[in-house]
Design a protein around this motif. Structure first.
Motif, short mmCIF file in Angstrom:
data_model
loop_
_atom_site.label_atom_id
_atom_site.label_comp_id
_atom_site.label_asym_id
_atom_site.label_seq_id
_atom_site.Cartn_x
_atom_site.Cartn_y
_atom_site.Cartn_z
N ALA A 163 -0.56 -5.80 2.75
CA ALA A 163 0.68 -6.31 3.52
C ALA A 163 1.58 -6.53 2.39
O ALA A 163 0.84 -6.76 1.26
N ILE A 164 2.89 -5.35 1.89
CA ILE A 164 4.46 -6.38 1.49
C ILE A 164 4.62 -7.64 2.25
O ILE A 164 5.05 -6.99 3.17
N THR A 165 4.44 -8.03 1.65
CA THR A 165 5.07 -9.61 1.99
C THR A 165 6.11 -10.09 0.95
O THR A 165 6.05 -10.25 -0.64
N GLY A 166 6.93 -11.83 1.23
CA GLY A 166 7.34 -11.94 0.05
C GLY A 166 8.96 -12.25 0.40
O GLY A 166 9.22 -11.95 0.95
N SER A 167 10.03 -13.76 -0.05
CA SER A 167 10.99 -13.76 0.03
C SER A 167 11.81 -12.23 -0.13
O SER A 167 12.89 -12.23 -0.03
N GLU A 168 11.28 -11.93 -1.04
CA GLU A 168 11.80 -11.27 -2.34
C GLU A 168 12.34 -9.56 -1.54
O GLU A 168 12.49 -8.94 -2.47
N VAL A 169 11.29 -9.24 -1.29
CA VAL A 169 10.73 -7.78 -0.35
C VAL A 169 12.08 -7.37 0.44
O VAL A 169 12.22 -8.46 1.23
N THR A 170 12.28 -6.46 0.73
CA THR A 170 14.06 -6.31 2.12
C THR A 170 12.88 -6.10 2.82
O THR A 170 13.75 -6.17 3.91
N LYS A 171 11.25 -5.01 2.68
CA LYS A 171 10.70 -4.54 3.83
C LYS A 171 10.03 -5.47 3.43
O LYS A 171 8.51 -5.01 2.67
N ALA A 172 9.38 -5.94 4.25
CA ALA A 172 7.95 -6.99 4.14
C ALA A 172 6.94 -6.13 5.58
O ALA A 172 7.52 -6.47 6.54
N ALA A 173 5.09 -5.26 4.97
CA ALA A 173 5.43 -4.89 5.81
C ALA A 173 3.98 -4.48 5.68
O ALA A 173 3.53 -4.03 4.54
N TYR A 174 3.73 -3.39 6.27
CA TYR A 174 1.90 -2.40 5.79
C TYR A 174 1.91 -1.35 4.83
O TYR A 174 3.40 -0.97 5.81
N VAL A 175 1.56 -1.01 4.63
CA VAL A 175 1.28 0.37 3.83
C VAL A 175 -0.60 0.95 3.96
O VAL A 175 -1.24 0.20 3.17
N LYS A 176 -0.79 1.83 3.97
CA LYS A 176 -2.10 2.02 3.50
C LYS A 176 -2.01 2.93 2.10
O LYS A 176 -1.86 3.66 2.02
N THR A 177 -2.66 2.54 1.58
CA THR A 177 -4.07 2.63 -0.09
C THR A 177 -4.80 2.76 -0.28
O THR A 177 -5.49 2.66 0.53
N ILE A 223 2.84 -10.67 -7.55
CA ILE A 223 2.14 -10.74 -7.55
C ILE A 223 0.67 -10.45 -6.57
O ILE A 223 1.08 -9.81 -5.03
N SER A 224 -0.04 -9.82 -7.06
CA SER A 224 -1.71 -9.34 -6.56
C SER A 224 -2.11 -10.14 -5.62
O SER A 224 -2.71 -11.42 -6.35
N GLY A 225 -2.10 -10.54 -4.74
CA GLY A 225 -2.75 -11.45 -3.62
C GLY A 225 -2.08 -13.03 -2.78
O GLY A 225 -0.71 -12.59 -2.77
N ASN A 226 -2.57 -13.44 -3.25
CA ASN A 226 -0.92 -14.91 -1.93
C ASN A 226 -0.77 -15.42 -2.99
O ASN A 226 -1.42 -15.83 -4.44
N GLN A 274 -3.20 -7.76 -0.37
CA GLN A 274 -1.52 -8.30 -0.23
C GLN A 274 -0.82 -8.50 -1.76
O GLN A 274 -1.34 -8.38 -2.48
N ILE A 275 0.43 -7.80 -0.95
CA ILE A 275 1.04 -7.99 -2.28
C ILE A 275 2.35 -8.89 -2.39
O ILE A 275 2.90 -8.65 -0.71
#
Length: 447
Positions: free
Chosen positions: A265-279, A301-304, A323-324
């Motif tokens: 999960a790409i998360t946090g108030s400072e990301v434009t697109k908070a969503a999931y990605v496969k890597t 932050i790698s993690g929470n 998550q990031i």
């Protein structure tokens, strides 16, 4: 017999920037890294490759000479482009430039009835997913735990939804559970969130004891769950595995490959697109973060936000992270600080001038600690957020005093860093309690 546990102590950090349940269309990461610093307890890391070597996913690239039967494998195929070291030649990263199409080492399917099952798993690259309690280190394949625990939900801030990230992995999850059941003379405990329907990947799983937990964070912490089901005493060994780790073990069993693919999960108030990605494990996060920011002055932050690791914009995803998180950097001074009335600051304390408890929505937090480290005061606040029969204040003081007997008697065997992360968040003295607990663990380990 299954258990139902309802917890009252704890605190949920309701933060802005939770990932929506959709897959984002980011460019794939180009480089990946295996970081020995991700594995607490690793003593003498030895690199098995050189810069310029080509590897496949599952190729052994690192071992710990203190436990050399456990292989740390390449997450992707490609070229070893850098072996990065720090002060005193401390090994920091092994970086791999990935192939466009990932190829895997053929490990051969693993027979669950084999007498050397643990050795086969250890040599396949999946073993580092198995963590030993006490101490929170990679388990020794020669040991036999009294039980194995899997926490099927995560209550950390903005944590990913396992029901979404592991959808379609039911066969592999069951195969991983079957393998784990062969490694213990006790039970495999699968602990689910009692406040939500059980996700498909966890429903109907055989060879487990299904337990239900409900309550605020840290209800999802496996250490809290162990404490309420089968506590750890001196001399006991318990193993824990994340749901992703179980799936990875299952793929090694069923398909004979080390598959390090992961939905994060790409998360946090400072990301434009908070969503999931496969890597893949150890991915370079720049393609997920750069160009996806609301502002330029941020903390990645790698993690929470409670237990994660600060990394650069072009840093790498940690081995155990799903998550990031990107939040504002908090390197500023504020006039009046906590004395200024506000409903926008997240706080556990209902302090003078603080009205955050009136805000029932989501909070946008930054990294500012709103104060410096202060004398260790006895406030009784730790006991309100740690749902374990432990006296954390006295335990922390015992660690500072290096009182081994008190550390043991006060419950250090049951804790790792994540279990006291919430204590650190609410601590009015601003102590680094996670680092303190790790110091105490190492004192007990090496004494």
């Amino acid at each position: 017999m299954s258990k139902i546990v309802k917890l009252n102590k704890g605190f949920d950090l309701k933060l802005a920037g939770k990932a929506s349940q959709e897959m984002a269309n980011f460019a794939p990461a180009q480089t990946f890294a295996l970081k020995p610093t991700d594995f607490p307890g690793i003593q003498r890391p030895k690199v098995l490759v050189q810069e310029g070597d080509t590897v496949k996913a599952g190729t052994p690239i690192l071992i710990d000479k203190a436990m050399d039967q456990v292989i740390y494998a390449a997450p992707v195929s490609g070229e070893i482009v850098e072996i990065r070291r720090g002060e005193k030649r401390k090994l920091l990263e092994i970086r791999i430039l990935a192939d466009q199409t990932i190829s895997h080492e053929n490990l051969g399917k693993i027979d669950l009835n084999a007498e050397d099952l643990a050795a086969k798993l250890a040599s396949s690259g999946v073993w580092p997913n198995i963590i030993q309690r006490p101490f929170g280190v990679v388990a020794n394949p020669a040991d036999k735990p009294k039980a194995i625990f899997i926490s099927a939900f995560d209550t950390h801030p903005l944590a990913p939804d396992y029901g979404f990230t592991l959808q379609g992995e039911e066969i592999y999850f069951q195969a991983g559970v079957n393998a784990l059941a062969k490694l213990t003379s006790g039970k495999v405990h699968l602990n689910v969130d009692g406040s939500k329907p059980v996700p498909a990947v966890f429903s109907g799983v055989q060879n487990v004891q299904l337990n239900t937990f409900s309550g605020p964070h840290p209800a999802g912490n496996v250490g809290v769950q162990i404490h309420h089901i089968d506590p750890i005493n001196k001399g006991d060994l318990v193993w824990t595995v994340s749901p992703f780790g179980v799936v990875q073990i299952g793929k090694a069993v069923v398909e004979g490959v080390y598959d390090a693919s992961r939905t994060i999960a790409i998360t946090g108030s400072e990301v434009t697109k908070a969503a999931y990605v496969k890597t893949y494990v150890g991915a370079n996060v720049s393609t997920f973060v750069k160009g996806n920011l609301n502002s330029g002055h941020v903390r990645v932050i790698s993690g929470n936000v409670l237990t994660g690791e600060k990394i650069n914009l072009d840093g790498y995803l940690g081995f155990y992270h799903n998550q990031i998180t990107v939040i504002p950097e908090g390197d500023y001074e504020e006039f009046l600080g906590w004395l200024k009335p506000s409903t926008s600051k997240l706080s556990f304390h209902k302090a003078l001038g603080m009205f955050s408890f009136l805000n029932k929505g989501e909070f946008k937090v930054d990294t500012n600690t709103h104060g410096e480290e202060r004398p260790f005061v006895v406030s009784g606040v730790f006991e309100k957020v740690l749902p374990m029969d432990i006296l954390p204040t006295y335990l922390f003081k015992a660690i500072i005093a290096e009182d081994f007997d008190e550390m043991e008697e006060l419950g250090l065997y049951e804790l790792v860093e994540e279990d006291v992360a919430l204590c650190e968040f609410v601590d009015p003295s601003k102590n680094d309690l996670q680092e303190l607990v790790r110091n105490g663990i190492e004192l007990l380990m090496y004494s």
